[in-house]
Enzyme design. Structure first.
Site, short mmCIF file in Angstrom:
data_model
loop_
_atom_site.label_atom_id
_atom_site.label_comp_id
_atom_site.label_asym_id
_atom_site.label_seq_id
_atom_site.Cartn_x
_atom_site.Cartn_y
_atom_site.Cartn_z
N CYS A 186 14.03 -32.90 2.10
CA CYS A 186 14.12 -31.52 2.59
C CYS A 186 14.80 -30.58 1.60
CB CYS A 186 14.85 -31.48 3.93
SG CYS A 186 14.06 -32.47 5.21
N HIS B 83 17.21 -24.28 5.03
CA HIS B 83 16.24 -25.30 5.45
C HIS B 83 16.15 -25.30 6.97
CE1 HIS B 83 14.24 -28.98 6.30
NE2 HIS B 83 15.34 -29.66 6.60
N ASN C 241 10.22 -28.66 11.55
CA ASN C 241 10.79 -29.04 10.26
C ASN C 241 9.67 -29.55 9.36
OD1 ASN C 241 12.07 -30.26 8.10
ND2 ASN C 241 13.59 -31.35 9.32
#
Length: 323
Positions: free
Chosen positions: A111, A250, A280
């Protein structure tokens, strides 16, 4: 020499899966997912995967920048879910775009991937070796989640974001400061095993792996490490959050972003969110959100923006950019 973002693009598969859709096939509900994560829906690929999404986002970024594929000198793709072990996603995108003058390779930081890729690109630009580059964050997580595990599968979606960058010798705009880090001692907190060992000696066939996550450990890591990283970055850059228009985080979980805002003593108005619509998407969350801000006219010349991410590794990073 500064690395300036001159164009952005993003892409997500057209198929949308809502929380109610998931509730039809597993023991969950829209309320359960929304209240714990902030997610209402996610985009899921039902066919083509990582390379397809990356190429579509890249095409839009090139168009936004007014740059032709043959003008690209280097392509760095941040992904942990490439369609193939080899060739790299970057090389496949190079072929699709017709960017015959570029060199391409992938980076793996989960990520945090887009942060790592852009930080790497900035370092290469400063050497003078490259003038125009393409940075892509892309992940096809729907193929590596266990769809029987409601604690993880509801979190993730598929998508890609891209930025065209150029080395600029004059002016104050561009990437001003960067900081990245990792702590492999905590690697087991968030994992996705590749193929298991299987060959003629073991007498077994390799099996695919799936995402496994210790949610509370990831939460504690993120809400502590990201504020520390951002504060350290701004201190080194000789500025503070008062000079920053947006903190582009993020998009892992709304509660995480909220906790980071509290630790940094800033309003959530400074932290744009789109997790409700995408979930996500790992290395794609930051460039997708950045592209949305760009296309909505929310970024103006001179605006200072911090990009910050965290992920498996464990990895983290932050970049200060003047638009």
């Amino acid at each position: 020499m500064k690395t300036v973002i001159i164009g952005t693009g993003s892409f997500a598969p057209p198929r949308i899966v809502t929380n109610d859709d998931l509730a039809e096939v597993m023991d969950t509900s829209d309320e359960w997912i929304r209240t714990r994560t902030g997610i209402e829906q996610r985009h899921i690929s039902d066919g083509p995967g990582t390379t397809w999404m990356a190429a579509e986002a890249a095409k839009l970024a090139l168009k936004d920048a007014g740059v032709e594929p043959e003008d690209i000198d280097i392509i760095i793709a941040a992904t942990t879910t490439a369609d193939n072990c080899f060739p790299s996603a970057a090389c496949e995108v190079q072929g699709i775009l017709g960017a015959g003058n570029a060199v391409g390779y992938d980076v793996s930081a989960a990520c945090s991937g887009f942060i790592f890729a852009l930080h790497t690109m900035d370092g290469l630009m400063k050497t003078g070796a490259y003038e125009t580059g393409l940075v892509i964050g892309v992940d096809n997580l729907s193929k590596v989640v266990d769809w029987s595990d409601r604690s993880t599968c509801v979190l993730f979606g598929d998508g890609a974001g891209a930025a065209v960058v150029r080395a600029c010798k004059d002016g104050d705009r561009g990437l001003l400061w960067g900081r990245i880090g990792s702590d492999g001692r905590k690697a087991s907190v968030l994992t996705c095993q590749a193929r298991t060992m299987g060959n003629l000696l073991t007498g077994t066939k390799p099996e695919p792996g799936y995402i496994a996550m210790e949610g509370q450990e990831v939460f504690k890591f993120a809400v502590k490490k990201v504020p520390e990283c951002v504060e350290s970055l701004l201190k080194d850059a000789g500025t503070d959050m008062g000079d920053v228009k947006y903190l582009v985080l993020h998009q892992a979980n709304y509660r995480i972003c909220e906790s980071i805002a509290k630790r940094l003593k800033i309003s959530m108005d400074k932290i744009p969110m789109n997790i409700d619509r995408y979930g996500n998407t790992s290395g794609a969350t930051i460039p997708i959100l950045l592209d949305e801000l760009n296309r909505q006219g929310k970024l103006h010349k001179g605006d200072r923006v911090v990009l910050a991410g965290f992920g498996a590794g464990l990895t983290w990073g932050a970049l200060l950019i003047e638009w």
